[in-house]
Every structure is written in C-alpha cells, then in structure tokens.
Design a protein around this motif. Sequence first.
Motif, PDB file in Angstrom:
ATOM      1  N   UNK A  20      23.299   9.377  21.403  1.00  0.00           N
ATOM      2  CA  UNK A  20      22.558  10.576  21.026  1.00  0.00           C
ATOM      3  C   UNK A  20      23.108  11.237  19.777  1.00  0.00           C
ATOM      4  N   UNK A  21      24.386  11.049  19.525  1.00  0.00           N
ATOM      5  CA  UNK A  21      25.019  11.635  18.336  1.00  0.00           C
ATOM      6  C   UNK A  21      24.277  11.230  17.067  1.00  0.00           C
ATOM      7  N   UNK A  22      23.813   9.993  17.018  1.00  0.00           N
ATOM      8  CA  UNK A  22      23.116   9.490  15.834  1.00  0.00           C
ATOM      9  C   UNK A  22      21.638   9.856  15.823  1.00  0.00           C
ATOM     10  N   UNK A  23      21.167  10.544  16.856  1.00  0.00           N
ATOM     11  CA  UNK A  23      19.730  10.835  16.974  1.00  0.00           C
ATOM     12  C   UNK A  23      19.394  12.317  16.893  1.00  0.00           C
ATOM     13  N   UNK A  24      20.379  13.160  16.638  1.00  0.00           N
ATOM     14  CA  UNK A  24      20.135  14.605  16.680  1.00  0.00           C
ATOM     15  C   UNK A  24      20.061  15.253  15.294  1.00  0.00           C
ATOM     16  N   UNK A  68      19.528  21.135  12.612  1.00  0.00           N
ATOM     17  CA  UNK A  68      19.119  22.039  11.553  1.00  0.00           C
ATOM     18  C   UNK A  68      18.571  23.358  12.070  1.00  0.00           C
ATOM     19  N   UNK A  69      18.070  23.365  13.285  1.00  0.00           N
ATOM     20  CA  UNK A  69      17.551  24.603  13.896  1.00  0.00           C
ATOM     21  C   UNK A  69      18.354  24.985  15.140  1.00  0.00           C
ATOM     22  N   UNK A  70      18.539  24.032  16.038  1.00  0.00           N
ATOM     23  CA  UNK A  70      19.175  24.320  17.327  1.00  0.00           C
ATOM     24  C   UNK A  70      20.695  24.423  17.246  1.00  0.00           C
ATOM     25  N   UNK A  71      21.263  24.061  16.097  1.00  0.00           N
ATOM     26  CA  UNK A  71      22.710  24.125  15.958  1.00  0.00           C
ATOM     27  C   UNK A  71      23.204  25.348  15.207  1.00  0.00           C
ATOM     28  N   UNK A  88      19.624  31.523  14.705  1.00  0.00           N
ATOM     29  CA  UNK A  88      18.608  31.043  13.763  1.00  0.00           C
ATOM     30  C   UNK A  88      17.210  31.443  14.220  1.00  0.00           C
ATOM     31  N   UNK A  89      16.399  31.856  13.262  1.00  0.00           N
ATOM     32  CA  UNK A  89      15.002  32.183  13.524  1.00  0.00           C
ATOM     33  C   UNK A  89      14.138  31.294  12.648  1.00  0.00           C
ATOM     34  N   UNK A 139      20.557  24.784  22.450  1.00  0.00           N
ATOM     35  CA  UNK A 139      20.321  23.891  23.591  1.00  0.00           C
ATOM     36  C   UNK A 139      21.577  23.166  24.059  1.00  0.00           C
ATOM     37  N   UNK A 140      22.695  23.361  23.381  1.00  0.00           N
ATOM     38  CA  UNK A 140      23.949  22.769  23.829  1.00  0.00           C
ATOM     39  C   UNK A 140      24.318  23.301  25.205  1.00  0.00           C
TER      40      UNK A 140
END
Length: 109
Positions: free
Chosen positions: A29-33, A38-41, A45-46, A58-59
């Motif tokens: 999953x590390x290579x797929x996120x 860019x938004x969820x990390x 962020x809005x 979502x973490x």
Amino acid sequence: MKKIFALLVLAGIANAVTAADIVGNAKAGTAKVEMCIGCHGIPGYKATFPEVFQVPMIGGQSAKYIENALKAYQKGDRKHPTMKGIAASLSDQDIADVAAYYAQQAKPN
C-alpha cells in the motif's frame, strides 16, 4: 435450465471465494497512496472542489471502513467526484492494500 442455474450459482461462489481471498498488504500500500497523501495527509486541509470542505485524516481508520468507502465511491453511492475518479482507478487488491496501509498508522492527535 437447471444446468444454467447451477453454473450461475457456481460462478457466484467462485467470485465470493476470490473476493474473500484478497488480503491487504500495508507494505504494498505504501506505493499506492501517492494520490491520497496530497489531501488526506495534511492536517487541517480543506479541499475546494466541488465545494470547500474539511478533508478527513484517514490514518488509523479501520481497513474495513476504508475499503467500504472506496467501493462506495466506485459504485457511485458516495458522490465526491475526485474520490470517485480515484476509486475507479483502483483494483480490489489496490483497495485492500491502501486500506491496510492506513489502518496500521496511528490516529492523528
């Protein structure tokens, strides 16, 4: 007619077994996120498209929740256009891997 029904039942069972065999891999999953972080990390962020809203972190969320959410975007049950586009590009294995990646993270404070 009975043979056709039997084949349909067996095909359904085969699909259920295949779907149940998918196991998420957090390392994969590390290579797929890349599209997610860019938004969820970004804390606080809005997003501004299609309207201004707070993007959830979502973490630490459960893998099942993330899988269900992404599949709902794929089906159109959830309506955010950006998320629908991203989810549509993911395979069932991708979804399981992304969900496993985020589920193993600590919840943000």
